[in-house]
Design an enzyme around this catalytic site. Structure first.
Site, PDB file in Angstrom:
ATOM      1  CD  GLU A   1      -3.106   0.754   2.205  1.00  0.00           C
ATOM      2  OE1 GLU A   1      -3.785   1.714   2.552  1.00  0.00           O
ATOM      3  OE2 GLU A   1      -3.241  -0.393   2.675  1.00  0.00           O
TER       4      GLU A   1
ATOM      5  CD  GLU B   1      -4.193  -0.013   9.168  1.00  0.00           C
ATOM      6  OE1 GLU B   1      -4.758   0.470   8.175  1.00  0.00           O
ATOM      7  OE2 GLU B   1      -3.532  -1.074   9.122  1.00  0.00           O
TER       8      GLU B   1
END
Length: 878
Positions: free
Chosen positions: A483, A759
């Site tokens: 990502e 996260e």
């Protein structure tokens, strides 16, 4: 008395610190190759007694001309306008300042700063992109990069030489066998079709009379390498791999010789077999071309280069620092896993690469696989998804040993599994032959915090490490998986924290320029910039609250923290187009209550595979952000003196606030979404009617206590909830929320060994296993936005006027803390506060630089006006 102005700091575009930006062995710390014709100037002042600037002189000495002195009557010292004729391409100017004070005295001249413009006109460029010409499968991840070179002759009366360089892909340049510069992953990731950075180097010391060679290594990088999840995409910007460079040599008689990339260059396959951001790098030292970038090398077997095209109007000088190695970390342990694998533990989750020195037989291969965590004692790579995250080096068999580090990749990791090591790995580690090198955008550190609770200190340190690891050329979301893109919502919420900890002004202002380049004609702001295609959710690009609002929130943050009205002017139209779009989407009722939204992303109650399923209505979030963005746009218009727009968007913000209150706020002060984030938005964005604010404030405190002082907010609510509690008189509850150790909380990861921000609140579950969600990172700064509250409320240091020209000191002791301190290098100089509890009283020490004023608000209700200098005050604790 003594008053000393520092050397002028040259600001170009938006507060980029060029002393820091271009620090290297070949170009020093001077502003070299800047892209602005009218760079702004700043300076700091030291004085041994009270003193105030009333004016200044700027001396400019252009090459071959007499000094020019311009006198300005002004107390300004930050981002002052360029006072003379604009710069032309390649122009070199020496700048000094001296100051006039309110005592009638004039200081001496500052130390000089020498600045030099880059290539400012498209017509300045004669170079074209060149690279290897062999056939390859453009859809393969195994394309072999090339080396390119050119030999040329230098005369004997050389005065100066500049190299202007960039690439389609990544490059590292060499002159006569020596590396040029010290940055990594250049020229970085921009919206390549519209914007490609070039860097300027002083290569004069690397050249010698007679034959010389300019060459470059090339790598895929973001330009043609794999990007995106679910397999990703290749060749997003092109399938070529090309170097574009122009070396200009100036001789004593004024003659200029140009060596530019063209069809006369030669190319050969690199010893790098494959390289990519996600998958790592494979290198075979047996395939090296010894001496290839030195004179006399026989390149007859090399091939003519393929010549490409590049619009020189898209070439721009950088506005922020490049990526560099800023630190080396040695392993704290060499582990043997249950399966017998050898794994390095760095003791710190970081972003970078491993460098090692090794001796062994030719053809043997050392492979390193990296990951952030172990599970069941083994390297755990599931959170990497499709990122291979492995590097390999095949030895040439040199008897005196070999040293290697990948050139064109980076990894997010704490652990590195090593296989194929030809010898004693433990001894090599002990000898310092294996280290991790930390890479990130080489921002100047500007902010520090510490308190009496070691877990809170570790939390703050984790925020710093996550920011470092996710500022890799642009503000990214995670450094380890497939990502690593510039999510707009993440930096929107983290911007205030980032701008305290580091000087991000130039980097983020430059990135906001790319946000505007990617903005759709209707005003839609992409979820991440630069844009890459995406499977499933993210295509086509759609407007989304909190993420799109980066174009209103971040310019305001940069103005508030750096006093930079330039970035406001540059990005006003982008912000206006976004708010006008949302206004159209909301319609006459001013409610943004349809369409795709992420809402309070990663609310801890959301299912692992549905992070948008939060307790707070996503359309409540969208309408709240609509109101807040309209309000900020009115403020931005006010900064620019655009009174018509200021009044228009202020009225729009009022209308949206009224619609929000009528729809989402109940008559008793509760909200239709009875959740922490809903109240935090309503209170912090001033959307709750005055007569109901107290009830709403009590309710958010009740909700936090009902959760056992555990977090119940996601990306949207987390930066706001602590301030909402503080403003509501629930300071004790805010501290209880901060100091909670059970999951979910800020300190839960700390007590489970985290060295970066996760996260998810539960990226690692209490049983030691990794969260089953396919989107799980252990290095993600967004939830670390609480650090801004630590700086402003716990320590008590905040700007009261843009750029900290006026400072508000308001410490809020609580939570059993006995001391806290914070310091920040503001545009005017260092600002600091330190408080301690002493014999039942609060003792507060503050420091202000010349050019600023401040106020200290004490817990007993007393407010003290502060002048520049150090002060100590005492207050009764309440």
């Amino acid at each position: 008395m003594t008053v000393t102005p520092s050397a002028p700091r040259v600001e170009h575009y938006s507060s980029g610190d060029w002393r820091q930006t271009l620090r290297s062995a070949t170009n020093g710390r001077q502003p070299l190759g800047i892209g602005e014709r009218r760079p702004r100037l700043s300076w700091t002042v030291t004085a041994d007694r009270p003193w105030r600037q009333t004016g200044y002189d700027v001396e400019l000495t252009r090459t071959g001309a007499a000094p020019e002195v311009v006198t300005i009557d002004s107390a300004d010292q930050v981002l002052v306008p360029w006072p003379a004729q604009p710069l032309t391409s390649r122009e070199r100017v020496t700048v000094r300042v001296r100051l006039h004070g309110d005592d009638g005295a004039t200081t001496g001249w500052s130390e000089p700063t020498v600045l030099e413009a880059g290539l400012l006109e498209p017509g300045d460029w004669s170079a074209v992109p060149v690279g290897g010409a062999w056939d390859e499968d453009p859809e393969s991840d195994d394309r072999r990069p090339s080396l390119v070179r050119r030999e040329f002759t230098v005369g004997g009366d050389l005065v100066a030489a500049r190299l202007y360089a960039t690439a389609h892909g990544l490059y590292e340049a060499e002159v006569n066998g020596r590396r040029v510069g010290d940055e990594a992953l250049s020229p970085g990731w921009t919206v390549y079709p519209k914007h490609l950075r070039y860097y300027t180097y002083d290569v004069t010391p690397l050249l010698r009379p007679g034959p010389n060679v300019l060459g470059a290594w090339l790598g895929d990088g973001w330009y043609r390498g794999r990007l995106g999840w679910y397999g990703g995409f290749r060749n997003l910007y092109g399938s070529d791999l090309s170097f574009l460079a122009q070396m200009e040599l100036t001789y004593g008689d004024g003659r200029v010789q140009t060596v530019a990339t063209d069809g006369a260059w030669r190319a050969a396959p690199s010893p790098i077999l494959r390289t990519g951001n996600y998958d790592g790098e494979d290198y075979d030292a047996r395939l090296e071309h010894a001496g290839w970038s030195e004179p006399g090398f026989d390149d007859a077997a090399w091939t003519p280069v393929a010549v490409g095209e590049r619009d020189p109007a898209t070439l721009r000088a950088p506005t922020g620092p490049p990526v560099r190695c800023t630190e080396e970390v040695r392993p704290v342990a060499v582990l043997t896993t249950p399966s017998g694998k050898r794994v390095l533990d760095l003791g710190q989750n970081l972003v970078g690469r491993v460098r090692f020195r090794v001796t062994g037989p030719a053809g043997s291969t050392v492979t390193l696989r990296t990951a952030e965590v172990l599970q069941d004692g083994e390297l755990y790579t599931r959170p990497l998804r499709d990122a291979r995250s492995a590097d390999s080096y095949t030895l040439a068999g040199r008897p005196d040993g070999e040293e290697w580090e990948p050139r064109f990749t980076f990894h997010g990791f704490r652990y590195a599994e090593v296989t194929g090591w030809p010898g004693d790995l433990d001894a090599a580690v002990a000898a310092g032959d294996v280290v991790a090198r930390v890479y990130h955008t080489d921002l100047e550190r500007t902010g520090w915090f510490e308190c009496s609770d070691p877990l809170v200190n570790r939390l703050h340190e984790n925020v710093v490490w996550s920011m470092r690891g996710n500022m890799v050329d642009l503000p990214t979301d995670c450094p380890q998986r497939d990502e690593r893109v510039g999510w707009t919502g993440d930096i929107q919420v983290f911007g205030p924290t980032a701008s305290f900890l580091y000087d991000v002004a130039g980097m983020l202002a430059g990135w906001l320029g790319d946000v505007e380049r990617e903005q759709l004609p209707d005003g839609t702001v992409p979820w991440y910039v630069p844009v890459i295609p995406a499977h499933k959710t993210w295509t086509p690009i759609r407007p989304g609250a909190a993420w799109g609002d980066v174009v209103t929130f971040l310019p305001w943050t940069l103005y508030e923290r750096y006093g930079d009205a330039g970035v406001v002017a540059d990005r006003f139209e982008s912000a206006r187009r976004w708010v006008d779009l949302v206004d159209r989407l909301a319609g006459p009722d001013h409610l943004w209550d349809d369409g795709f939204q992420l809402g309070d992303w990663l609310d801890p109650a959301a299912p692992p595979q549905d992070p948008a399923d939060a307790r707070t209505d996503r359309y409540l979030v969208a309408t709240a952000y609509f109101a807040a963005s309209a309000r900020r746009l009115s403020w931005l218009a006010g900064v620019l003196g655009r009174d018509v727009e200021r009044k228009h968007y202020a009225a729009l913000a009022d209308a949206v606030r009224d619609a929000f209150a009528a729809t989402y706020v109940l008559p008793d002060g509760r909200m239709t979404s009875d959740a922490q984030t809903a109240y935090a938005l309503g209170l912090r964005f001033d959307l709750i009617p005055d007569e109901l604010r107290a009830a709403a404030g009590r309710r958010v405190g009740e909700l936090v206590r009902a959760e056992g002082n555990r977090i119940a907010t996601g990306f949207v609510g987390t930066p706001l909830v602590s301030d909402a509690l503080t403003d509501a008189g629930e300071l004790d509850t805010a501290y209880d929320l901060l100091l909670q150790r059970d999951c979910p909380s800020w300190l839960y990861p700390v007590t489970h060994g985290a060295t970066t921000i996760w996260e998810r609140w539960d990226s690692l579950l209490p049983d030691g296993t990794v969260n089953p969600g396919t989107m799980t990172s252990f290095n993600h700064y967004a939830l670390g936005a609480v650090a801004d509250w630590l700086h402003r409320v716990v320590a008590g240091l905040a700007p009261a006027e843009p750029g900290y020209r006026r400072v508000r000191f308001r410490p809020r002791p609580g939570g059993g803390l006995t001391f806290a301190r914070a310091r920040h290098r503001s545009p005017y100089g260092e600002v600091s506060i330190e408080w301690r509890v002493e014999a039942g009283a609060l003792v507060v020490a503050t420091q202000l630089p010349v050019g600023t004023t401040g106020s200290l608000e004490l817990p007993d209700g007393v407010t003290v006006a502060l002048a520049p200098g150090r002060h100590e005050n005492r207050s009764a604790l309440t």
